[in-house]
Motif scaffolding. Sequence first.
Motif, mmCIF file in Angstrom:
data_model
loop_
_atom_site.group_PDB
_atom_site.id
_atom_site.type_symbol
_atom_site.label_atom_id
_atom_site.label_comp_id
_atom_site.label_asym_id
_atom_site.label_seq_id
_atom_site.Cartn_x
_atom_site.Cartn_y
_atom_site.Cartn_z
ATOM 1 N N THR A 1 0.848 -1.183 0.000
ATOM 2 C CA THR A 1 0.000 0.000 0.000
ATOM 3 C C THR A 1 0.885 1.235 0.000
ATOM 4 O O THR A 1 1.632 1.478 0.948
ATOM 5 C CB THR A 1 -0.922 0.035 1.228
ATOM 6 N N VAL A 2 0.828 1.992 -1.064
ATOM 7 C CA VAL A 2 1.683 3.160 -1.242
ATOM 8 C C VAL A 2 0.861 4.428 -1.017
ATOM 9 O O VAL A 2 -0.191 4.602 -1.634
ATOM 10 C CB VAL A 2 2.314 3.172 -2.651
ATOM 11 N N GLY A 3 1.362 5.295 -0.127
ATOM 12 C CA GLY A 3 0.625 6.508 0.203
ATOM 13 C C GLY A 3 0.895 7.667 -0.734
ATOM 14 O O GLY A 3 0.010 8.499 -0.980
ATOM 15 N N LYS A 4 2.121 7.736 -1.271
ATOM 16 C CA LYS A 4 2.488 8.870 -2.125
ATOM 17 C C LYS A 4 3.470 8.390 -3.178
ATOM 18 O O LYS A 4 4.351 7.585 -2.900
ATOM 19 C CB LYS A 4 3.135 9.981 -1.277
ATOM 20 N N ARG A 5 3.315 8.887 -4.391
ATOM 21 C CA ARG A 5 4.235 8.553 -5.471
ATOM 22 C C ARG A 5 4.882 9.821 -6.004
ATOM 23 O O ARG A 5 4.235 10.855 -6.092
ATOM 24 C CB ARG A 5 3.505 7.820 -6.610
ATOM 25 N N GLU B 1 6.098 5.230 0.645
ATOM 26 C CA GLU B 1 5.985 6.042 -0.561
ATOM 27 C C GLU B 1 6.758 5.372 -1.693
ATOM 28 O O GLU B 1 7.597 4.507 -1.459
ATOM 29 C CB GLU B 1 6.494 7.464 -0.331
ATOM 30 N N GLU B 2 6.429 5.779 -2.891
ATOM 31 C CA GLU B 2 7.105 5.238 -4.066
ATOM 32 C C GLU B 2 7.839 6.355 -4.784
ATOM 33 O O GLU B 2 7.275 7.419 -5.047
ATOM 34 C CB GLU B 2 6.099 4.584 -5.014
ATOM 35 N N ARG B 3 9.118 6.106 -5.087
ATOM 36 C CA ARG B 3 9.936 7.072 -5.797
ATOM 37 C C ARG B 3 10.557 6.397 -7.021
ATOM 38 O O ARG B 3 11.162 5.330 -6.898
ATOM 39 C CB ARG B 3 11.056 7.606 -4.905
ATOM 40 N N ILE B 4 10.413 7.025 -8.153
ATOM 41 C CA ILE B 4 11.033 6.510 -9.366
ATOM 42 C C ILE B 4 12.425 7.121 -9.475
ATOM 43 O O ILE B 4 12.573 8.336 -9.627
ATOM 44 C CB ILE B 4 10.201 6.842 -10.613
ATOM 45 N N TYR B 5 13.443 6.294 -9.347
ATOM 46 C CA TYR B 5 14.835 6.732 -9.339
ATOM 47 C C TYR B 5 15.611 6.099 -10.491
ATOM 48 O O TYR B 5 15.366 4.946 -10.874
ATOM 49 C CB TYR B 5 15.533 6.268 -8.055
ATOM 50 N N VAL C 1 13.800 2.598 -11.807
ATOM 51 C CA VAL C 1 12.970 1.711 -10.994
ATOM 52 C C VAL C 1 12.054 2.504 -10.062
ATOM 53 O O VAL C 1 12.497 3.460 -9.423
ATOM 54 C CB VAL C 1 13.864 0.775 -10.134
ATOM 55 N N PRO C 2 10.789 2.108 -9.943
ATOM 56 C CA PRO C 2 9.931 2.641 -8.889
ATOM 57 C C PRO C 2 10.200 1.893 -7.579
ATOM 58 O O PRO C 2 9.817 0.736 -7.420
ATOM 59 C CB PRO C 2 8.504 2.359 -9.394
ATOM 60 N N TYR D 1 7.989 -1.424 -7.754
ATOM 61 C CA TYR D 1 6.848 -1.632 -8.637
ATOM 62 C C TYR D 1 5.569 -1.936 -7.854
ATOM 63 O O TYR D 1 4.699 -2.661 -8.313
ATOM 64 C CB TYR D 1 7.132 -2.753 -9.631
ATOM 65 N N GLY D 2 5.467 -1.394 -6.636
ATOM 66 C CA GLY D 2 4.260 -1.576 -5.851
ATOM 67 C C GLY D 2 4.138 -2.909 -5.153
ATOM 68 O O GLY D 2 3.075 -3.227 -4.606
ATOM 69 N N LYS D 3 5.219 -3.701 -5.141
ATOM 70 C CA LYS D 3 5.198 -5.002 -4.478
ATOM 71 C C LYS D 3 6.464 -5.181 -3.651
ATOM 72 O O LYS D 3 7.444 -4.468 -3.837
ATOM 73 C CB LYS D 3 5.058 -6.122 -5.507
ATOM 74 N N THR D 4 6.437 -6.133 -2.720
ATOM 75 C CA THR D 4 7.610 -6.375 -1.891
ATOM 76 C C THR D 4 8.791 -6.797 -2.745
ATOM 77 O O THR D 4 8.626 -7.380 -3.822
ATOM 78 C CB THR D 4 7.323 -7.456 -0.832
ATOM 79 N N LEU D 5 9.985 -6.502 -2.261
ATOM 80 C CA LEU D 5 11.198 -6.793 -3.009
ATOM 81 C C LEU D 5 11.369 -8.292 -3.260
ATOM 82 O O LEU D 5 11.198 -9.098 -2.338
ATOM 83 C CB LEU D 5 12.421 -6.317 -2.228
#
Length: 320
Positions: free
Chosen positions: A61-65, A134-138, A150-151, A217-221
């Motif tokens: 569950t991602v709160g902020k992208r 949170e999700e960060r695309i780096y 990668v997100p 990518y919105g899932k566990t590593l």
Amino acid sequence: MLIRIPAPSAVRSSEITPESTYRNRRRFLADMGLGAVGLLAAGCSEAKDAPAPAIAGAAITVGKRSERAGGETVTPIETVSTYNNYYEFGTGKDDPARNAGTLKTRPWTVAISGECEAPGTIDLDALLKPHAIEERIYRHRCVEAWSIVVPWDGVPLADVLKRFKPTSKAKFVAFETLYDKAQMPEARWAGIELPYVEGLRIDEAMHPLAFLSVGMYGKTLPNQNGAPLRLTIPWKYGYKSIKSIVRIRFVEQMPPTTWNKLQPSEYGFYSNVNPDVQHPRWSQRSERRLGELFKRPTLMFNGYPEVAPLYAGMDLRQFS
């Protein structure tokens, strides 16, 4: 393919130079965007009996992208999860995806110690509980001149470290990965000293871009990508982003780091992406994004100029 010898030894230069990528058909295909998944589908005899690699785990569950890669195309997860450096599970790029299934990621604890007021050992879920994911695309740049976008899903490193109240003596933060011979039988061939260790200066660790990732990518590593907890330091070469962290220490002196100990003339403590500082055996002026045919220019600090004030007044050639 790398030849394994009967006993561990220091990694030879031929095993870590980019030229080896082009001598190895599997690695070459991965660079061209065809990767290990395609080879498995084609029935490659080397891997046909191996279990399929885990691509991703449970949804997060991602709160902020936030987009922090300049709108660049995200690298497919199939590529990112099957082309890895994780020597504890093999020295070939496709070895970790095949071998890391032996890693047990729950329960998982992290020990925090050193120059801080609130040391302790804490369960990973409790460590993350106060923070919204949170999700960060780096962008992510490897010293071997390949790169990905990668997100990453996780929390700012500073938010976690501040909870343990580092003192004024805490000038650096040292990190240590899990080393368990039973879970990592391939580690005896790693050719590097284990457990893997890394470090950051305290102001680097507290920078807003420094990130603790628990997913992508919105899932566990996947295990091969550093489950369940890894660093993501986007302005530094990839080996600084230590995987499967079990120990964090606040220290007064610069801590040892794995590759710097092994080959200090080639791998500095800071390891900032810098096209003007060449590796002794190859240029860092260009890189190949996995999935692309042509190389692109390497960006200073991997395209994150906001970290430049951290190094104001420093000679970035001397302190590479």
